[in-house]
Design a protein around this motif. Structure first.
Motif, PDB file in Angstrom:
ATOM      1  N   ARG A  40       0.835  -1.203   0.000  1.00  0.00           N
ATOM      2  CA  ARG A  40       0.000   0.000   0.000  1.00  0.00           C
ATOM      3  C   ARG A  40       0.868   1.252   0.000  1.00  0.00           C
TER       4      ARG A  40
ATOM      5  N   GLU B  51      -5.261  10.451  -9.117  1.00  0.00           N
ATOM      6  CA  GLU B  51      -6.098  11.625  -8.886  1.00  0.00           C
ATOM      7  C   GLU B  51      -5.415  12.894  -9.385  1.00  0.00           C
TER       8      GLU B  51
ATOM      9  N   ASN C  41      -5.011   5.803  -6.445  1.00  0.00           N
ATOM     10  CA  ASN C  41      -3.856   6.309  -5.682  1.00  0.00           C
ATOM     11  C   ASN C  41      -3.669   7.805  -5.981  1.00  0.00           C
TER      12      ASN C  41
ATOM     13  N   LEU D   7     -13.258   2.222  -7.450  1.00  0.00           N
ATOM     14  CA  LEU D   7     -13.324   1.885  -6.026  1.00  0.00           C
ATOM     15  C   LEU D   7     -12.091   2.382  -5.279  1.00  0.00           C
ATOM     16  N   TYR D   8     -10.976   2.467  -5.990  1.00  0.00           N
ATOM     17  CA  TYR D   8      -9.742   2.931  -5.369  1.00  0.00           C
ATOM     18  C   TYR D   8      -8.937   3.703  -6.401  1.00  0.00           C
TER      19      TYR D   8
ATOM     20  N   ILE E  77     -12.805   8.432  -6.220  1.00  0.00           N
ATOM     21  CA  ILE E  77     -13.535   7.338  -5.584  1.00  0.00           C
ATOM     22  C   ILE E  77     -15.020   7.453  -5.891  1.00  0.00           C
ATOM     23  N   ASP E  78     -15.599   6.331  -6.343  1.00  0.00           N
ATOM     24  CA  ASP E  78     -17.020   6.201  -6.683  1.00  0.00           C
ATOM     25  C   ASP E  78     -17.411   7.009  -7.916  1.00  0.00           C
TER      26      ASP E  78
ATOM     27  N   TYR F 122     -10.648  -7.319  -5.271  1.00  0.00           N
ATOM     28  CA  TYR F 122     -10.636  -6.191  -4.337  1.00  0.00           C
ATOM     29  C   TYR F 122     -11.740  -6.427  -3.324  1.00  0.00           C
ATOM     30  N   GLN F 123     -11.345  -6.487  -2.042  1.00  0.00           N
ATOM     31  CA  GLN F 123     -12.285  -6.763  -0.958  1.00  0.00           C
ATOM     32  C   GLN F 123     -13.082  -8.028  -1.225  1.00  0.00           C
TER      33      GLN F 123
ATOM     34  N   GLN G 273      -7.753  -3.899 -12.203  1.00  0.00           N
ATOM     35  CA  GLN G 273      -6.715  -2.949 -11.825  1.00  0.00           C
ATOM     36  C   GLN G 273      -6.212  -2.269 -13.091  1.00  0.00           C
TER      37      GLN G 273
ATOM     38  N   GLU H 182       0.966   4.085  -2.973  1.00  0.00           N
ATOM     39  CA  GLU H 182       0.659   5.481  -2.688  1.00  0.00           C
ATOM     40  C   GLU H 182       1.750   6.436  -3.187  1.00  0.00           C
TER      41      GLU H 182
END
Length: 211
Positions: free
Chosen positions: A106, A132, A128, A125-126, A140-141, A191-192, A198, A110
């Motif tokens: 992680r 962004e 880094n 969903l994710y 996110i979302d 993921y989760q 990805q 990052e």
């Protein structure tokens, strides 16, 4: 101890049951507070299933165990604790190592230069920090299609379809809504606990600046 077997003795580093039975029961606990909590819970419930507690090995190290125990009452009203122990030390150690590995991964994600997204059902969903920064805001979302040039959305949809069930297809060159050129690498992932995709984003303009 009134009775124990050699397997329990070996779990705690003793040669045989006789060596272990020469000790007081409280000697095998790392913490007397843990023992008191265990006894209080057992007295209240009458039995414990998969109760996790830390015991003390002969050499002083911790032994993580699951206890399945119950209170047995004889005709004279005397109570004894009976049950079994399962050594889960290696399992807990593996968990700690896995957590450390994930924390390291992680931290790497990052700080890498490339953008990284996790997408499921077309939504992000994710993302880094690099992703962004490329998009110019939080992701996110956000629908994946909203950050791309409308003319290039079909290329991503095709790449996602090709990556499903495979390690990944060929990289795809697309543009963002503000005209930045990106090279995307798509792989299927989890993921989760659920299937996702990805996406690695390389800013082609930034790559050219580095050459």
């Amino acid at each position: 101890f009134l009775e124990c077997n050699d397997a329990m003795a070996h779990m705690l580093g003793y040669s045989n049951r006789s060596e272990l039975m020469a000790l007081s029961a409280q000697d095998i606990y790392v913490s007397l507070e843990d023992r008191e909590r265990f006894l209080d819970t057992l007295l209240r419930l009458g039995k414990l299933v998969n109760y996790e507690i830390t015991l003390k090995h002969r050499n002083g190290r911790s032994v993580e165990v699951l206890e399945n125990v119950f209170l047995d009452h004889d005709e004279n009203g005397q109570s004894t604790i009976q049950g079994t122990f399962i050594d889960i030390t290696s399992y807990r150690q593996s968990e700690l190592e896995q957590r450390a590995l994930m924390d390291s991964y992680r931290n790497l994600v990052e700080h890498i230069r490339d953008g990284l997204l996790v997408v499921r059902h077309g939504r992000i969903l994710y993302a880094n920090p690099a992703a962004e920064e490329i998009a110019g805001g939080p992701l996110i979302d956000v629908p994946m299609s909203s950050i791309l040039d409308p003319a290039d959305v079909s290329y991503i949809e095709e790449a996602l379809a090709m990556a499903q069930g495979e390690k990944g297809g060929a990289p795809v060159q697309v543009r963002t809504v503000d005209g930045r050129e990106l090279m995307l690498f798509v792989t299927s992932s989890y993921y989760q606990g659920e299937l996702a995709f990805q996406l690695t984003l390389q800013d082609q303009g930034e790559q050219r600046d580095l050459i």
